[in-house]
Design a protein around this motif. Sequence first.
Motif, PDB file in Angstrom:
ATOM      1  N   ASN A 169      12.140 -10.001  -1.597  1.00  0.00           N
ATOM      2  CA  ASN A 169      11.108  -9.401  -0.769  1.00  0.00           C
ATOM      3  C   ASN A 169      10.004  -8.741  -1.587  1.00  0.00           C
ATOM      4  N   THR A 170      10.116  -8.801  -2.907  1.00  0.00           N
ATOM      5  CA  THR A 170       9.084  -8.211  -3.748  1.00  0.00           C
ATOM      6  C   THR A 170       7.806  -9.014  -3.632  1.00  0.00           C
ATOM      7  N   GLY A 171       6.679  -8.310  -3.517  1.00  0.00           N
ATOM      8  CA  GLY A 171       5.408  -9.011  -3.374  1.00  0.00           C
ATOM      9  C   GLY A 171       4.338  -8.381  -4.224  1.00  0.00           C
ATOM     10  N   ILE A 172       3.112  -8.388  -3.697  1.00  0.00           N
ATOM     11  CA  ILE A 172       1.973  -7.841  -4.413  1.00  0.00           C
ATOM     12  C   ILE A 172       1.422  -6.675  -3.611  1.00  0.00           C
ATOM     13  N   ILE A 173       1.062  -5.590  -4.318  1.00  0.00           N
ATOM     14  CA  ILE A 173       0.490  -4.413  -3.669  1.00  0.00           C
ATOM     15  C   ILE A 173      -1.015  -4.440  -3.875  1.00  0.00           C
ATOM     16  N   MET A 174      -1.740  -4.302  -2.756  1.00  0.00           N
ATOM     17  CA  MET A 174      -3.202  -4.285  -2.805  1.00  0.00           C
ATOM     18  C   MET A 174      -3.706  -2.991  -2.191  1.00  0.00           C
ATOM     19  N   LYS A 175      -4.779  -2.465  -2.791  1.00  0.00           N
ATOM     20  CA  LYS A 175      -5.379  -1.232  -2.304  1.00  0.00           C
ATOM     21  C   LYS A 175      -6.630  -1.555  -1.511  1.00  0.00           C
ATOM     22  N   ALA A 176      -6.660  -1.083  -0.259  1.00  0.00           N
ATOM     23  CA  ALA A 176      -7.784  -1.358   0.639  1.00  0.00           C
ATOM     24  C   ALA A 176      -8.953  -0.428   0.321  1.00  0.00           C
ATOM     25  N   PRO A 177     -10.169  -0.769   0.806  1.00  0.00           N
ATOM     26  CA  PRO A 177     -11.338   0.089   0.549  1.00  0.00           C
ATOM     27  C   PRO A 177     -11.164   1.522   1.040  1.00  0.00           C
ATOM     28  N   MET A 208       2.183  -7.088   0.322  1.00  0.00           N
ATOM     29  CA  MET A 208       2.201  -8.373   1.013  1.00  0.00           C
ATOM     30  C   MET A 208       3.241  -9.273   0.374  1.00  0.00           C
ATOM     31  N   THR A 209       4.063  -9.914   1.199  1.00  0.00           N
ATOM     32  CA  THR A 209       5.045 -10.883   0.727  1.00  0.00           C
ATOM     33  C   THR A 209       4.824 -12.203   1.461  1.00  0.00           C
ATOM     34  N   ILE A 210       5.343 -13.279   0.861  1.00  0.00           N
ATOM     35  CA  ILE A 210       5.215 -14.604   1.464  1.00  0.00           C
ATOM     36  C   ILE A 210       6.563 -15.308   1.379  1.00  0.00           C
ATOM     37  N   ASP A 211       6.938 -16.038   2.457  1.00  0.00           N
ATOM     38  CA  ASP A 211       8.197 -16.765   2.410  1.00  0.00           C
ATOM     39  C   ASP A 211       7.938 -18.242   2.142  1.00  0.00           C
ATOM     40  N   ASN A 212       9.007 -19.049   2.125  1.00  0.00           N
ATOM     41  CA  ASN A 212       8.870 -20.467   1.765  1.00  0.00           C
ATOM     42  C   ASN A 212       8.139 -21.289   2.816  1.00  0.00           C
ATOM     43  N   ASP A 213       7.966 -20.742   4.014  1.00  0.00           N
ATOM     44  CA  ASP A 213       7.217 -21.441   5.059  1.00  0.00           C
ATOM     45  C   ASP A 213       5.747 -21.050   5.091  1.00  0.00           C
ATOM     46  N   GLY A 214       5.352 -20.187   4.161  1.00  0.00           N
ATOM     47  CA  GLY A 214       3.959 -19.770   4.109  1.00  0.00           C
ATOM     48  C   GLY A 214       3.639 -18.584   4.982  1.00  0.00           C
ATOM     49  N   ASN A 215       4.642 -17.992   5.620  1.00  0.00           N
ATOM     50  CA  ASN A 215       4.412 -16.827   6.470  1.00  0.00           C
ATOM     51  C   ASN A 215       4.275 -15.571   5.615  1.00  0.00           C
ATOM     52  N   THR A 216       3.259 -14.796   5.883  1.00  0.00           N
ATOM     53  CA  THR A 216       3.041 -13.568   5.135  1.00  0.00           C
ATOM     54  C   THR A 216       3.330 -12.359   6.008  1.00  0.00           C
ATOM     55  N   SER A 217       3.701 -11.292   5.371  1.00  0.00           N
ATOM     56  CA  SER A 217       3.893 -10.019   6.075  1.00  0.00           C
ATOM     57  C   SER A 217       3.324  -8.917   5.218  1.00  0.00           C
ATOM     58  N   THR A 218       2.753  -7.919   5.865  1.00  0.00           N
ATOM     59  CA  THR A 218       2.098  -6.824   5.165  1.00  0.00           C
ATOM     60  C   THR A 218       2.581  -5.503   5.738  1.00  0.00           C
ATOM     61  N   ILE A 219       2.957  -4.586   4.847  1.00  0.00           N
ATOM     62  CA  ILE A 219       3.379  -3.266   5.294  1.00  0.00           C
ATOM     63  C   ILE A 219       2.642  -2.208   4.495  1.00  0.00           C
ATOM     64  N   LEU A 220       2.402  -1.049   5.134  1.00  0.00           N
ATOM     65  CA  LEU A 220       1.786   0.059   4.475  1.00  0.00           C
ATOM     66  C   LEU A 220       2.793   0.703   3.531  1.00  0.00           C
TER      67      LEU A 220
END
Length: 245
Positions: A213-221, A228-240
């Motif tokens: 479940n490890t993904g990439i952390i992005m900082k918004a403006p 944000m993480t992505i699974d093998n079907d291309g589905n992404t999920s984003t959590i604060l």
Amino acid sequence: NLSTLIEYSVIIFSNTSGNQLFNTSQKDNFEAYIEQGGSFIGIHAATDTYRTGWPYYNEVVGGIVQTNPNHTPANHVNFIDHITPHETLTGIPNPWEKQEEYYYWDLNGGMVDTNTVTTILKVRETGDNSYDRKRPITWLHNLPQGGRSFYTALGHANSNYQDPGNYFSRLLSNAVCWTAYDKNVTSGNMPAVMIEDSNIMLDQSVLYFPDNNTGIIMKAPNGNCYEMTIDNDGNTSTILVTCPN
């Protein structure tokens, strides 16, 4: 034997010396290990090991130290310069001032195969002789069978191994991580991390994540951080998430 060796990602020769380490069967097992994609790290006197009689090993380690004399005094202090940028140099100062027994390469059968290896560190001139010139002191190369080889002529004194926080220990830790990568994972022609047209691409089939479940952390403006993480079907999920320090 080979069935045991193949369980290990890397073989390390630390301050070995001479021509009597292995019998014929053990040499064969070492060669078979390398041929099946095994990796190698050599430290200091590993280039004073099998100076003659085993050219296969010489090619894996990438060099042979000269004789008469072999090296500077053990307490010689000099500067080491980064020559080629590489991940194994992460956290290593440039230049790096170090007391060391610095090896020579030019005479009496000594050599560094600079056509095969990539030099990443060189020591500056250590004296007035021709072999005291600025010269390779750490190098690496990708083995044709799929493994990796890393060698450093540093590491003579016991003190190199007694402080886990010193720069030499950091260099070896970096070398182990680089040589012991997962050879069963390939990326084709695409690197694991790529920046193109201001976009960052992460190839998770190459990068090692202990948690799926490890993904990439992005900082918004607005200052909020999202993972944000992505699974093998291309589905992404984003959590604060809490922004890293």
